[in-house]
Design a protein around this motif. Sequence first.
Motif, short mmCIF file in Angstrom:
data_model
loop_
_atom_site.label_atom_id
_atom_site.label_comp_id
_atom_site.label_asym_id
_atom_site.label_seq_id
_atom_site.Cartn_x
_atom_site.Cartn_y
_atom_site.Cartn_z
N THR B 87 0.85 -1.18 0.00
CA THR B 87 0.00 0.00 0.00
C THR B 87 0.89 1.23 0.00
O THR B 87 2.07 1.16 0.31
N GLU B 88 0.30 2.39 -0.29
CA GLU B 88 1.06 3.63 -0.31
C GLU B 88 1.69 3.89 1.06
O GLU B 88 2.82 4.35 1.18
N GLN B 89 0.96 3.53 2.10
CA GLN B 89 1.49 3.76 3.45
C GLN B 89 2.72 2.90 3.72
O GLN B 89 3.71 3.36 4.27
N GLN B 90 2.64 1.65 3.29
CA GLN B 90 3.80 0.76 3.45
C GLN B 90 4.99 1.26 2.63
O GLN B 90 6.13 1.19 3.05
#
Lengths: 345, 335
Positions: B87-90
């Motif tokens: 994900t973008e957060q990861q």
Amino acid sequence: MTELMTLQNVSVHFPVRGALPFLKKGEIQAVSNVSLSIHRGEIFGIVGESGCGKTTLASTMVGMIKPTAGQVLFEGVDLNSLPRDEFKKTRRRMQMIFQDPFSSLNPRFNVYQIVSEPMFIRGEDDEETMKARVAELLEMVGLSAGDMYRYPSDFSGGQRQRIGIARAISLNPSFLVCDEPVSALDVSIHAQILNLLLELQEKLNLTYVFISHNLADVKKLCDRLAVMYLGKIMESGDSDKIFAQPLHPYTQALMAAVLDINFSEQKETEILPGDTPSPINPPPGCRFWQRCPKAMRGCKAIPPEYVEVEQDHFVACRLVNGFPDQDMPEGYDQPLVRLKTVRGR
Amino acid sequence: MGEGRVMEQVLKLRNLKVVFPTDYGLIRAVEGVDLDIYHRECVALVGESGSGKSVTSQAVMRLLDSPPALIRVDTLEFAGQDLTQLTEQQMQEIRGKEMAMIFQDAMTSLNPVMTVGKQIDEVYRRHYGDSKQAAREKTVKNLELIGIPEPKERANAFPHQLSGGMRQRVLLAMAFACMPKLIIADEPTTALDVTIQAQVLKTLRGMQRGCGTSLLLVTHDLSVVASTADRVYVMYAGKIVEKAPVKDLFTAPHHPYTVGLMAAVPRLSDEKKKFTQIPGTVPSPIDKPSGCYFHPRCTYATERCRREMPRLTPMGPDREVRCFHPLSVGRNGHD
Ligand SMILES: Nc1ncnc2c1ncn2[C@@H]1O[C@H](COP(=O)(O)OP(=O)(O)OP(=O)(O)O)[C@@H](O)[C@H]1O
Ligand SMILES: Nc1ncnc2c1ncn2[C@@H]1O[C@H](COP(=O)(O)OP(=O)(O)OP(=O)(O)O)[C@@H](O)[C@H]1O
Ligand code: SF4
Ligand SMILES: [Mg+2]
Ligand SMILES: [Mg+2]
């Protein structure tokens, strides 16, 4: 060979308004007491790092900037003492080509309008004459007459530089200043433009000033040159002599910093330490002393004189020219001890 | 290289394709690029303007905005992880900590209203949860390591108070802060003066070796490549045209484009008043030629080159070239 352009003790200072709080008020000594001569038909190089005053010096040569002190002689006549008409007429014989082929052309003009503008300004108003001339110029720089109605955005960087060149030579100048004409271009295009400049020089009998920070280009292209640092000339004169035996430590450092692609010759080189100091209120003494690997204690205080050490080879360095004999403080010729030098691969 | 190399792979990229749909047509910026980077090596991606270097490196960090970019990739593995699945957060966690980027223009990558020390502190605080004080200690040590004189005082400077070379060093300090596995440096020294460029390259290379980081060096400057890289990928019009260990590339370039590029780099030892040029210009990304993209500018082009796109073909250990008529050592002489 006769002298086309002579600079006598030219200085250009810009006032600092102190608008930025971290700067002390003072002046930027962009060009400081520069003397040199440019011979008819030669390519004269000006080399130095960013901010050392190359563009300012060149702008002074073509009358775009008035020197704070000193004289600019074109064919022996002081440019800045000419009456307005004469000045304008003389200025037409000098043209400038700029570094950035993307911002130096007006995007709303087509090629015809861009190239014919100087003729138009001079008072030419016959459309057919101008068209024929523009077509001729475009062919001369390796474009075609058919490109006349296209816009700058349709062209690559190298092609735009060609348009800039066509415009610069449109009024048959005799003196052309090329301010880093290939710095913004790809290597494969770089050589094309320099070859074009050489070809035009021969065809049109031009004298060039070629500004660059690339020593290899300057060595290949120029007959004579000046190496600048912080507004002053460190070394100047005959290109072959300077490259055969660079005498100024700054010239030597610049030569050492040219990364070579001859892989087998990758060598340990001395890397010049430190940053370029600010040209605002520069220190007394040699302007290079803070970064000079060979500086002596006296260099800090006493500026070197600019001396012709052999025919057409000038150097401003105490290592070469020595200190005055009298009134020298103790230890003036001892090496200056400072930061360690960084070594490179 | 060869047997001696620890074959721990940091980056594995397969068949990256990036296109930008525009009003004038489809820009094929990257057309099927493979890239491998191993532990502790410096890999250079070299090519002229518009060849797709920046787009490739941004795609690797998943920094390309899509839209406008349309991206397709078969494999994008970083240190064994499949980045396409994150994900973008990861991704944000990985960026800065395990993978960092250094751009050409330090002024735009630094925050103009925050002291440079504080900007580096942030990296430690964010990724390690350090206290203000602990972070600052690390920052000062880091700045010292990167060769900034008076690091304690300089940490309190704003970006505009530093010289270009100094700002670039701050970017290096920031990139190395978390000892990432991979640093991508996009034209890190292009805006610098020659003498400053030599200093910064030296520091970059020294830090990279010292920290055991891998480096992807994106540049258009072959002389930077020669003095810095271990392996090289040469890119032309969105495709890799040659891949080789640095020494092999410079002693015996195989692709006619590589040969031409090398000849075009001016050298102090060259003949006067004559510049070796490659004829023609880089093709427009919307309207690329048929067959081999280099054929209109190539001295060796044949009918086959005009018709057919050559594949990237192995040529000895660790070398690949995309050309029907690669130049062998013997043929290099006559160009
Ligand atoms: N109009 C101006 N007003 C104030 N300062 C100026 C002006 N023009 C130039 N300067 C300053 O004078 C110095 C010399 O500038 P100049 O543009 O001549 O350098 P340069 O050698 O051409 O550098 P570059 O390689 O970056 O083009 C710089 O410190 C610059 O900031
Ligand atoms: N956001 C975008 N929209 C449209 N086209 C783009 C975009 N970004 C890049 N491109 C195009 O993709 C191609 C590759 O660009 P890229 O920036 O990767 O080149 P580069 O090799 O890094 O060149 P340079 O040396 O000039 O930085 C170019 O033709 C460029 O115009
Ligand atoms: S494939 Fe043909 S055109 Fe392309 S580089 Fe090789 S010889 Fe030249
Ligand atoms: Mg300039
Ligand atoms: Mg780029």
